[in-house]
Structure formats: structure tokens, C-alpha cells
Design an enzyme around this catalytic site. Structure first.
Site: not given
Ligand code: ARG
Length: 557
Positions: A120, A123, A126
Site C-alpha cells: 500500500k 502515505h 507514515h
Molecule cells: N501499519 C499501520 C498503518 O499503516 C500502522 C501501525 C502502527 N503501529 C501499531 N503497532 N499498530 O495504519
């Protein structure tokens, strides 16, 4: 090095009230900001003492006798203020400001940031997480904590069934994917979703594919890990470009049914799980039900996070763990902390969700940007255009590594100068401004100070002679340098990089004023070498501050 002056004042206070065991009083002593006056005042807020010695003891502090170091003291505005001998102050700042040692017990900190999803787009959420998380890791490291940096890649969930369907349908081999993993996998994801719009069977197929992974078909998992590995390699290149590092890459797929089962068992034993009519397992939080396990027994983002937190606590025994994730996931992290607490883990309050706001309006000017590298490329191009136009450019423009660092500095500084939780608008022109408060200002000032040492013909003094730094501009700069330590502590405590960013902007302004008045070329050699010592110390503070923000200080631009 610790400030001997602050240690001395801390000791004086404690001896006076006969409480030798209050520790680290020196860290709460601040430099007074009365930039106009030629005096030097250091103040200790009384709140920092009252809790430990009782407010009735405070008047006793007036018994502290002036000496060679303390010229005068008074208690007013809830502070005890010491007027300090200026020369001692100057020598102390030069010696200790750039690498303050706070003598704190070092803490074990885990910081999880960036954490994009495989296949994905990376974004802007991130990107902010990457920038803010990196800063949190850096400042804790600088203040001598033990830091472990984790990037937790999202590689699990029904959507990955879609990607598998897409890969199969478009007949990509693992070799194809290796060449261009992030864009190809994204293409597969989009493709499968399009198919699903027309054909309801696709959703079923995706679910089946994901169930195969989740139920641990070894072959499938092995293939999956290979694909994820390519994505990670590509991400690493971007992180390198940004100057960001991790100690560990973790994956949501590390937390499979078995780990979640352990969580479920604990919750069952505590009679906290409720089986809903549709088969879901939930637990109560206030009046809401939070789902821990889906009706088909498959895991959720939340359940994987519970298992991950348990695993990390066991592995690191951390004092604090920071999750640097956008505001939008507030409910998720409240639920996470709630469940962990209900499970009887006393460490649930060591978990902190470091939230941040959204960036609006960032797309490449040609269209909607989805990929971070495209945005960074665009920054670099715009920087090159500006360098071509600037009369100050000293490096060959063909060295686009420098343009890249300048562009990235601008993106980082623009982000970190905002309060974390604020949403903000991304405006290309403002972000990349050559004048004004942008990343260019830090880089430019740093370069100027580097060339000062190279081109002035002077050598910096080894020992500070305070009498030689007598101009008001020097004292203002020195007082500001002395504040580096308190700024770091405030920035670390509030998890707000903007405190440090603002400090550094002011530092650049003070440096630039001082450079105008405190000439080095043509000055008496002894004075010149003292001035160079002052500017080198300033450069050191600027460099350390920039490194903490995640910038790569340039020597020439
Ligand atoms: N991969 C997730 C996202 O893009 C964020 C992860 C954040 N960290 C966690 N421990 N939940 O939405």
C-alpha cells in the site's frame, strides 16, 4: 559534560536545607532570558523543591552566602534566582553546553515508528511517523537512554488475500516483484480490488488465500516472507536517503494464531471474553464491545498488537514504549492499553501513543503523489532550481546528493516545527524557502561556521578566556547556548520537537548577529582564537541539535 556551575548551585541548595539525597537538582536550573542586561542569572523554580523539602523550608535558602561564584541571590516569582559571576559562567558554558551530561538513570525506551503497510502506498501519515519517531529515538539516545527502534510492517489481514489474487491474476513471478516491489504489489492490490467490484467470487478467493496464510501453510508463508523481504529492501533505500535507521523490522505476520491464543487464554481465565451471537469474541471497554477475535477465528489488527506488546515487553523489559501513529488511531491505542491492563499487566501505563495531526495538500505538482520517493525527487529538483539561482551556491550543482539533503532537511524541519498534534497544510513554496525559517537556515548557518574555521586563518583557543568575549552579542549567544540542556529536557519530556526547532532558529539568528560584530579576520590573534572557540562551540550545539532532528549537517552548500 555536566555544567559544574549548575552542580555547584544544586549542592549549595541541598546543603542549606540539609537534604543531600535529592538528586539531579542541577537539571532544573534555568538560564534567565533577560537578554538586555549584562548580568547572568540562573534560576531554580521552587516547585521543583517544595514537594521534597516542604514550602516552610524555602525561606531558609536565603541563608546561602554570596561567594566567588554567587554574587547575589533572591527569592521572587516562585524561583530562587542566583546572580552568577559572568566569567565563570562563560567558561562553564563553553565547556559543557554542547554535550550536556544530565546524570539521569538511563531508561530502556522502545520506539515504534514509520510502520507502513506492504503493498500500500507509504502515505504522509507514515512520513510524519518516520520523522517524529526518528526524532524521539535520537533525543533519547542523546540523553543517554537505551533506545530500540522498531519498524512494524503491516503485512497481514484480508487485504493480503487480495494481493495474492492480484499477483496470481497478473501472473507476476517473484523475480518480477523483486525488481520493483512496492509499485508492483500496489498494482496487484488495485487490480484485485477492481476485479472484486465486478465479481463477488474474488472476495471469497481473497479470504481463502488469506486463511491459507493465517493457518500457517508453510509453503505460502515462505513465499509471502520472500515478497515482504523485497519490499523491506526497497524501503531501506528510502530510509537511508532520509537518514533514518531501525534496529529491528517486525511484521504483523509474526503474531499468528498461536500467540493470539495465549492472549485469548488469559482473557478467558479472567472471564473477560464475551462470545457474541455471531461468534465474535469481544471484551468490554466502558459501554463498548471491542472485538478480539473474528467469528471465523481469524485475528485482527488489535489482537496482533496485543500479542506484539506482550512479546516486546518480555524481550526488552522497557520503561517506556512509544507508538508514533497518527491521531486517527486514538481509539485503537486506547483499546490496546485497556486490554493489556485488564489482562493484569501492570506495565500497561508504560505504553504511550504519540499522536500527530494530518498533512493536507501534499501531492506532487503533477498529480496525486502516492510514493514517497516521488515526493523526495520533486523536492530535490526544486532545490536544484533554487541553487542555480542563488549567488551563495558554492558546490557544483551536479552534486545532487547535496540538493537531496537540502530538500529533505526542508521536509523534516517543516514537519518538526509544528506542534505534533496540529494538522497542517503542505505548501511547496513555503517548505523550500531559501530565506526564512526552513531547513535551509540550519544548513546554511552550519556551512558558514564550517567555512569560518577553514578561511579565517585563526586557530580556536583550547582554553576559554572569558575576558575576551566581552561584547553584548557574545553574551547573548552564550546565554542562548547555555539553554540547550533545558530545551532538550523540555522537548524530550513533552515529545515536542518544535521546542528544539524553535531554539535552533533563534540560535541561528544569534549566531548571525554575533558573526557581524565579532570579526575574526584582522582581529588580535588571541581575541580571534577566543571568538573562533565561541563559534565552534555554537556550531557543535547546532550540529548536535540538527542530528537529533534527523538532519544530516552539511559542511558546504
Ligand atoms: N501499519 C499501520 C498503518 O499503516 C500502522 C501501525 C502502527 N503501529 C501499531 N503497532 N499498530 O495504519
Amino acid at each position: 559534560m555536566s555544567s559544574k556551575l549548575k552542580l555547584y548551585l544544586g549542592r549549595k541548595v541541598l546543603d542549606c536545607v540539609n537534604k543531600p539525597n535529592i538528586s539531579n537538582l542541577q537539571n532544573v536550573i534555568q538560564v534567565e532570558n533577560n537578554t538586555k542586561s549584562g548580568n547572568v542569572n540562573l534560576k531554580l523554580p521552587l516547585v521543583c523543591l517544595e514537594a521534597q523539602i516542604g514550602s516552610s523550608e524555602i525561606p531558609k535558602l536565603l541563608k546561602i552566602q554570596p561567594d566567588d561564584i554567587i554574587k547575589q541571590l533572591k527569592i521572587e516569582n516562585k524561583c530562587i534566582t542566583f546572580e552568577i559571576d559572568k566569567k565563570l559562567f562563560i567558561a562553564d558554558v563553553i565547556e559543557s553546553c554542547a554535550n550536556p551530561d544530565l546524570n539521569l538513570d538511563n531508561e530502556k525506551i522502545v520506539v515504534e515508528y514509520s510502520s507502513p503497510n506492504v503493498a500500500k502506498p507509504f502515505h504522509l501519515g507514515h512520513l510524519r511517523s518516520t520523522i517524529i519517531g526518528n526524532y524521539i529515538g535520537n533525543i533519547n539516545k542523546f540523553l543517554r537512554n537505551d533506545v530500540t527502534r522498531i519498524n512494524y510492517l503491516g503485512d497481514w489481514g484480508t487485504q493480503f488475500g487480495f494481493i495474492k489474487v492480484g499477483v496470481e491474476d497478473l501472473k507476476y513471478t517473484s523475480e518480477n516483484i523483486k525488481e520493483n516491489p512496492i509499485k508492483l504489489l500496489y498494482k496487484c492490490y488495485v487490480h484485485a480490488n477492481k476485479l472484486a467490484e465486478k465479481d463477488p467470487n474474488i472476495l471469497e478467493r481473497a479470504k481463502v488465500e488469506f486463511a491459507k496464510l493465517e493457518n500457517g501453510s508453510i509453503e505460502d508463508i515462505k513465499n509471502w516472507r520472500v515478497i515482504i523481504g523485497y519490499t523491506k529492501d526497497e524501503l531501506k533505500k528510502t530510509y537511508e536517503r532520509l537518514g533514518v535507521q531501525f534496529d529491528e523490522y517486525n511484521y504483523e505476520s509474526m503474531y499468528g494464531s498461536k500467540d493470539i491464543q495465549d492472549v485469548i487464554d488469559i482473557l478467558k481465565n479472567k472471564k473477560l471474553l464475551i462470545k457474541q451471537k455471531d461468534g465474535k469474541e469481544t471484551i468490554k471497554m466502558n459501554d463498548k464491545n471491542i472485538t478480539i477475535l473474528k467469528s471465523d477465528g481469524s485475528t485482527l489488527y488489535l489482537s496482533r498488537d496485543i500479542a506484539a506488546a506482550m512479546h516486546r515487553y518480555k524481550k526488552y523489559n522497557f520503561d517506556k514504549m512509544f507508538y508514533v501513529v497518527e491521531n486517527g488511531q486514538h481509539d485503537h491505542f486506547s483499546a490496546l492499553k485497556h486490554v493489556i491492563k485488564e489482562m493484569g499487566c501492570k506495565w500497561s501505563d508504560k505504553l504511550t501513543h504519540v499522536k500527530f495531526g494530518r498533512i493536507r495538500g501534499l501531492s506532487t505538482r503533477k498529480g496525486t503523489a502516492v510514493f514517497l520517493n516521488d515526493i523526495l525527487d520533486e523536492c530535490r529538483e526544486l532545490m536544484i532550481q533554487k541553487q542555480v539561482l542563488s549567488p551563495n551556491t558554492k558546490v557544483p550543482i551536479s552534486d545532487d546528493r547535496i540538493s537531496d539533503i537540502l530538500g529533505i532537511s526542508c521536509v523534516i524541519v517543516n514537519d518538526l516545527k509544528q506542534r505534533r498534534q496540529k494538522d497542517y497544510e503542505f505548501d511547496w513554496d513555503r517548505v523550500l524557502q531559501v530565506q526564512g525559517d526552513t531547513g535551509v537556515k540550519f544548513q546554511y548557518t552550519h556551512c558558514r561556521l564550517c567555512s569560518l574555521e577553514q578561511n579565517s586563518g585563526a586557530t580556536p583557543a583550547k582554553v576559554c578566556v572569558p575576558e575576551a568575549l566581552d561584547e553584548p552579542e557574545a553574551l547573548i549567544l552564550l546565554k542562548h547556548l547555555a539553554k540547550f540542556q533545558e530545551v532538550l529536557l523540555a522537548s524530550q519530556e513533552q515529545l515536542e520537537a518544535c521546542i528544539l526547532v524553535n531554539y535552533l532558529f533563534h540560535l541561528c539568528n544569534h549566531i548571525s548577529k554575533a558573526l557581524k560584530v565579532l570579526q575574526i579576520k584582522g582581529a588580535n590573534p588571541d581575541i580571534a582564537s577566543q571568538r573562533l572557540l565561541l563559534f565552534n562551540t555554537s556550531r557543535e550545539v547546532l550540529k548536535n541539535g540538527m542530528n537529533i532532528l534527523g538532519l544530516q549537517p552539511l559542511n558546504q552548500m
